[in-house]
Scaffold this motif. Structure first.
Motif, mmCIF file in Angstrom:
data_model
loop_
_atom_site.group_PDB
_atom_site.id
_atom_site.type_symbol
_atom_site.label_atom_id
_atom_site.label_comp_id
_atom_site.label_asym_id
_atom_site.label_seq_id
_atom_site.Cartn_x
_atom_site.Cartn_y
_atom_site.Cartn_z
ATOM 1 N N UNK B 189 10.007 -0.695 8.910
ATOM 2 C CA UNK B 189 10.330 -0.283 7.544
ATOM 3 C C UNK B 189 10.074 1.200 7.299
ATOM 4 N N UNK B 190 9.621 1.899 8.328
ATOM 5 C CA UNK B 190 9.357 3.332 8.168
ATOM 6 C C UNK B 190 8.071 3.626 7.433
ATOM 7 N N UNK B 191 7.164 2.636 7.409
ATOM 8 C CA UNK B 191 5.904 2.827 6.683
ATOM 9 C C UNK B 191 4.737 3.149 7.596
ATOM 10 N N UNK B 192 4.987 3.118 8.881
ATOM 11 C CA UNK B 192 3.879 3.340 9.819
ATOM 12 C C UNK B 192 4.382 4.163 10.993
ATOM 13 N N UNK B 193 3.531 5.037 11.495
ATOM 14 C CA UNK B 193 3.892 5.843 12.659
ATOM 15 C C UNK B 193 4.265 4.940 13.836
#
Lengths: 141, 271
Positions: B189-193
């Motif tokens: 989801x693009x929320x974590x590296x």
């Protein structure tokens, strides 16, 4: 993808922002660590030279360092004051940090930087983001 | 001669002790005589995670000070052969860790053990410096999160400058990344590296990716290294990491979201 997405910048995924911020801050921190490095000095001297001719606000200086495997780039973005900006007496400027220690927090000079206390008069100054230098010094390791 | 491995991270709470316990247990399960040492003087916790807290009589500091013999302080694990725990003191502070003392104990252990796993405290002060000083191998425990990545970078700098190998100009300490608490769905989801992001930034080889898992808390609740929970993803990921450490080529699992069928999706929705 709609045609509007060309005009409207979609917000970046937070992970992308995390990566960019880390790359910037860590490039700086590594400079101080890897022994005698001339980059911080170089930054300061470059700024001193520019300051001789132009009234620059040290809060509006953005220094970016990108360390690649075998090549680093030092990018200095300096926002020039507008034409009718009044030269401030030195005493009224809160002692600005040396450029080497300045936080490269934001990606663009126009962005509000949290944590960096900017004197409010600067925000109202008619200084439009004119970039003086962009991408110049590279060095090989 | 045994090899000294330090589990370090700079930042606290990223899973150094969990990883030390799991890694040491994994090495012992693979047949290597292994001891895991708690360097977090004053904040002893490895004993709890290993489930031997009620068996501590003497500790690392007692041995350094000559108040007890090494074999008296070593606690033999009841589940896994070849596995020993050297707990630290709960009452002393980090100044009790003298370089000479630590060197002496490690030298003794090296004669007898294949691997010595040093569980470093957080920070870059005395305890952490002593844990990494004599290391041959470093495992950098990192969460995919900005402060952890930055602190890991900092500790890599310390390893390169202040370890014994660096000071004496020997072959450098090997450095490998153990990325813990990884959540592939949040990454998606693009929320974590991403793993690759962290690898690109830290520029060290990847030892393993341990997924965020409820099994970790369950295991520490009962004082069992999570690697012994063979049904959990985290346990399997630690096992894989140990295999890679031993030079085996094991594919990375748990870096992509698990595929959910229609039924699974429905369950998730309603959960």
């Amino acid at each position: 993808m709609s045609i509007f997405s060309f005009f409207r910048s979609t917000p970046k995924a937070s992970a992308v922002q995390a990566k960019e911020r880390l790359q910037i801050v860590m490039a700086h921190e590594r400079v101080g660590r890897t022994g005698p490095d001339y980059l911080p000095m170089l930054q300061q001297e470059l700024l001193a030279v520019i300051a001789k001719y132009v009234d620059i606000d040290e809060n509006k200086v953005e220094v970016k360092l990108d360390r690649g495997g075998d090549c680093s780039t030092l990018e200095v973005n300096i926002e020039l004051p507008g034409r009718d900006a009044v030269r401030k007496p030195a005493a009224s400027t809160p002692s600005a940090k040396p450029a080497a220690g300045a936080k490269p927090a934001g990606a663009k000079p126009a962005e509000t930087r949290t944590g960096d206390s900017k004197p409010s008069e600067n925000r109202n100054a008619p200084s439009v983001g004119s970039v003086l230098t962009n991408g110049g010094v590279s060095k090989r390791h | 001669m045994g090899k000294i491995i330090v589990m370090t991270s700079g930042k606290g709470g990223v899973g150094k002790t969990t990883s030390s316990a799991a890694f040491a247990t994994g090495l012992a399960l693979r047949g290597f005589k292994t001891v895991v040492i708690d360097f977090d003087v004053g904040l002893r916790n490895l004993d709890l995670v290993m489930g031997c807290e009620r068996r501590v009589v003497f500790d690392f500091i007692n041995v350094i000070n000559g108040e007890a013999k090494l074999h008296q302080a070593l606690i033999k694990d009841k589940r896994v052969d070849n596995l020993f725990i050297l707990p630290t003191s709960q009452t002393r502070d980090k100044d009790a860790l003298t370089k000479d003392g630590v060197e002496r104990i490690l030298a003794d252990l090296e004669k007898d053990f294949d691997y010595i796993v040093c569980d470093s405290p957080a920070g870059i002060e005395r305890g952490a410096l002593m844990a990494l000083y004599f290391a041959d191998h470093a495992v950098i425990v990192t969460n995919p999160e900005v402060s952890s990545v930055r602190d890991s970078d900092r500790i890599l700098g310390v390893l390169n400058a202040k370890s014994r190998r660096a000071e004496q100009g020997l072959e450098p300490v090997t450095q490998r990344l153990l990325l813990t608490r990884y959540d592939p769905e949040r990454v998606e989801r693009g929320e974590m590296l991403k793993v690759d992001d962290v690898l690109e930034i830290l520029a060290i080889p990847l030892l393993g990716v341990v997924p965020e898992s409820q099994a970790v808390l369950r295991a520490s609740n009962i004082g069992m290294p999570v690697i012994l929970d063979e049904k959990s993803n985290a346990g399997l990921a630690y096992m894989d990491a140990v295999s890679r450490f031993l030079g085996e080529d094991v594919e990375h699992r748990f870096v992509k979201p698990e595929k959910k069928g229609l039924f699974g999706r429905f369950l998730r929705r309603s959960a």
